[in-house]
Design an enzyme around this catalytic site. Sequence first.
Site: not given
Ligand code: 0GY
Length: 292
Positions: A28-29, A177, A245, A250
Amino acid sequence: MDPDYLPFHPSPKVPDFKVPAGAVDAHCHVFGPADTFPYSPKRKYTPCDAPKGKLFALRDYLGFSRNVIVQASCHGTDNAALVDALQAAGDLARGVAVVSPDVSDEELRAMDAAGVRAVRFNFVKRLVDATPKEVFTGIAERIAKLGWHIVVYFEAPDLEALIPFLESLPTVIVVDHMGRPDVTKGTDHPDFQRFVDLLARNDNIWTKVSCPERLTVAGPPYTDVVPFARHLVETFPTRVLWGTDWPHPNMKSHVPDDGQLVDVIPQIAPTSALQQALLIDNPMRLYWPDQA
Ligand code: 0GY
């Protein structure tokens, strides 16, 4: 936020699947908030703010106990928002940072103290400019000394060329993923089998059986992605991780409901033993080894 990207779900359902006590959301972010933690000038997208308080509330709502927070490309190599979230979470979160080759040992030690346990190498061309392999190799040698591991993000067509590099890395490697398979091709397709073979050959390579919302062609409830994740969980039960996630940067096709994502878990890990490994034992061994 970029106008063509969707925000995260405002009110996910209560999952039907009750996650076991102690479960870890291992992908997660946190994003921003931008007025405190500005996005990188080199970013390829601008997400909606997704601050730590919202992540912790989602953790509790879905029934998870811990988070592994992954630095995303929109924050570049400035890990301040990540470190701030880790410090606020105390022992309930660990982090995966993105660092530049000129990061100092002191900065690495400070991130380690905050709970960072890995670096992420991103090869997804729409997200980042390419980094030379030697740069990644140099970072890998330095972080290995801290006992950290490496998370890699790439798309299936790029795997073949990356294999020698991946097999040269000195630490545990976690592939984001499932290596992003094309789910229209089926699990028997050589592209997915190449990924399965990579894990079969290298017992230091793990994967996250995450992101059905990105991999799906059919859309929710993501049944087209289930066979890929289930195959990996059943073949490599001790080397798989699961994550929401959140907040799903995006996304253009649909807004994923995080409760519905949790409901995919019993389809990909159909027994309580597999669920215990996926959600608790594996992430605890990797990120909280002193408590595993
Ligand atoms: C994810 C996926 C994405 C984005 C990033 O580093 C990122 O900006 O990981 C994606 O757009 O596939 O892993 O959450």
